[in-house]
Structures are given as structure tokens and as C-alpha cells.
Enzyme design. Structure first.
Site, PDB file in Angstrom:
ATOM      1  N   TYR A  20       0.840  -1.198   0.000  1.00 29.38           N
ATOM      2  CA  TYR A  20       0.000   0.000   0.000  1.00 29.38           C
ATOM      3  C   TYR A  20       0.872   1.244   0.000  1.00 29.38           C
ATOM      4  O   TYR A  20       1.717   1.415   0.882  1.00 29.38           O
ATOM      5  CB  TYR A  20      -0.933  -0.005   1.214  1.00 29.38           C
ATOM      6  CG  TYR A  20      -1.985  -1.074   1.065  1.00 29.38           C
ATOM      7  CD1 TYR A  20      -3.192  -0.795   0.443  1.00 29.38           C
ATOM      8  CD2 TYR A  20      -1.738  -2.382   1.462  1.00 29.38           C
ATOM      9  CE1 TYR A  20      -4.143  -1.785   0.249  1.00 29.38           C
ATOM     10  CE2 TYR A  20      -2.680  -3.389   1.272  1.00 29.38           C
ATOM     11  CZ  TYR A  20      -3.885  -3.076   0.663  1.00 29.38           C
ATOM     12  OH  TYR A  20      -4.821  -4.052   0.461  1.00 29.38           O
ATOM     13  N   LEU A  21       0.652   2.109  -0.977  1.00 33.46           N
ATOM     14  CA  LEU A  21       1.345   3.394  -1.002  1.00 33.46           C
ATOM     15  C   LEU A  21       0.777   4.280   0.092  1.00 33.46           C
ATOM     16  O   LEU A  21       1.517   4.935   0.824  1.00 33.46           O
ATOM     17  CB  LEU A  21       1.177   4.047  -2.374  1.00 33.46           C
ATOM     18  CG  LEU A  21       1.953   3.326  -3.487  1.00 33.46           C
ATOM     19  CD1 LEU A  21       1.449   3.747  -4.862  1.00 33.46           C
ATOM     20  CD2 LEU A  21       3.449   3.619  -3.358  1.00 33.46           C
TER      21      LEU A  21
END
Lengths: 160, 160
Positions: free
Chosen positions: B34-35
């Protein structure tokens, strides 16, 4: 000889602006909204600037600098913009030529940030940054003040 | 007649798995990171599944469902993957045929989530979901348990 900054490091100073200088260009409207911001500062935003619509991923402040841009079409922009509710900035950006080949980017905010004006100047070296004498129309310096960073403005609004 | 779900709504049930069933396919390795994840659940992730590398933006649970995928090249994937440190999941996904044309997606987690196995089944209607009798290899049902959602697993690790 002036020392160039390390690759990927930007040397910038930021000022509040009380009065708009005379003879502004028409400016370019910028609408940007944050899809999500991680605790370590990684941010993902969509932006419309003039006709261009892009999605950008940027690293956080403590990381090796990474910035990846994706051109997106109007349909995607509209769909993603919907997901940025409560995390948006709208402003008009004017470019103002300064001495020594420098340029100020004057951002005149609209919407929830109406009344806020900031100007940012990028320098080619630390020496140039330190030697800079702000013209009279630049107000209080807010370089490094996180409350005026775009992320913070979008999430928390105009500082009181 | 079975009622189809509203457009964009997925009807799924999720189970823990204690023992891997016999005769599994080789499976497909999935690495996702997940960014950033917003407070309202908007998430931006990168994923490598087999040879495919994509960036995906998904809306949060309280929003009109939006999911936008961008195929990204290897260079971009590597650069963005670096920004997901501390927010990653690695697993191998196996597809297991069930009765009535249903398929279970069995995820065997690796790395920080080693030992966790989950199976998800998607149904064409609410009736099919309610009529489903889990085969013996499916363990405790965790449908709707947010601790087992991918976001939570990536951020907080395996539930104790």
C-alpha cells in the site's frame, strides 16, 4: 563556485503574500486532491493544471525522493476526484519574474482556502538561496512551516 | 428467481483455513504493497501478480464503489514498491473449484504473515451466499471481520 544541490533535492523558500503585485499574468488554475496520504508522508494525488490531468505518487520527507506521474484521461480524473473529498486545494498559479533569473510562483488560493496567497521561489544553489533579498511584496517567510505544505493545507485547511 | 446484487457490490464470504486441501494447483504469487490509505478508506496499492504489475486506486467502504487500475512497467513498480515499506502483503493464491460452479480463492500468506491462510468465495446472489454449505477444509468464518481485510493485514499484521 556555487555548490549545486544533491540530485533530487529542491532548494526553495516560501513566503506569505499580503498584496498581489501589479501586472500579474492571467495565471493557470490548478485543482488538486489527495487520494491518500500515509503516516510516513507518501502521498497520492490527482491534479488538473490547465488541460493536463495527472496522478502523482510522491515519497515522504524521510525517504529517498521518488516522484512518479501518470497522465490520466478525463474520465479517470473525474472518477478519482470524487475520492478526494475533504482533501482538496484549488488555486491559480502566477509566474512572476524576479532578479537574477529567478521566478516566483504565486499561488492565489480559492474555495476553502480563499484569502491565502503564497509565493515559492526555487534556487539553483544554497548560496543563491541565502543571498536572496525578498522584494517588498513578499510577506512573512514560511519556509519549512509544515502548516503551509500542500498536504497540510488540503487536510487541515488554512492555518488560523 | 435469485436476486442479482446491485452493480458493483460483491457478495463474498471469507474463512480461515487450518489445513491446506489436497491436490492444490501451483498457485500464483501475489505481492502487494500500500502506497497510502486515507482515513475514509481510499487506498492506493501496487501489486505484482504473476508477470503483471499494476497500480490500483480503490474507494473506501462508505463511498460509491470506484476502482481504477493502471498497468505499470517494471521500473515504476520497483520505484513505487520502495514506498510501501511496512505496508506489504505477500501470498500465493490458489483457485479451488467448489460445487455449484463456485470457486474458492485460497491465499497462503508468506513473510510477516506466514502461517495465515484464508479462503474467499464470491457468490452470484445473496441467496447463493446464504445457501452455501462450507466444505470441511474451511475453518472459522471471518466475513466482515476487518482485522482480516487486506488493508488491516498489511498495516497491522496477522491478528493475534
Amino acid at each position: 563556485m556555487a555548490s549545486a544541490p544533491p540530485t533530487g533535492i529542491e532548494i526553495e523558500r516560501k513566503f506569505l503574500v499580503e498584496r498581489v503585485p501589479e501586472g500579474l499574468d492571467a495565471g493557470e488554475p490548478i485543482h488538486q486532491g489527495y487520494l491518500a496520504i500515509a503516516d510516513d508522508g507518501v502521498e497520492v494525488r490527482v491534479r488538473r493544471r490547465g488541460e493536463a490531468t495527472v496522478l502523482t505518487v510522491k515519497s515522504g520527507p524521510a525517504m529517498v525522493r521518488t516522484e512518479e506521474e501518470f497522465a490520466i484521461d478525463e474520465r479517470r480524473f473525474e472518477a478519482l476526484w470524487e475520492l478526494t473529498n475533504g482533501r482538496r486545494l484549488s488555486k491559480t498559479r502566477h509566474l512572476i519574474p524576479l532578479d537574477d533569473g529567478l521566478t516566483a510562483e504565486l499561488d492565489v488560493y480559492a474555495g476553502a482556502h480563499e484569502g491565502l496567497l503564497t509565493a515559492e521561489i526555487e534556487f539553483p544553489s544554497l548560496e543563491a538561496s541565502e543571498a536572496f533579498t525578498p522584494p517588498a511584496w513578499l510577506g512573512r517567510e514560511v519556509t519549512g512551516d509544515k502548516r503551509f505544505a500542500a498536504q497540510a493545507l488540503a487536510l487541515h485547511g488554512r492555518p488560523g
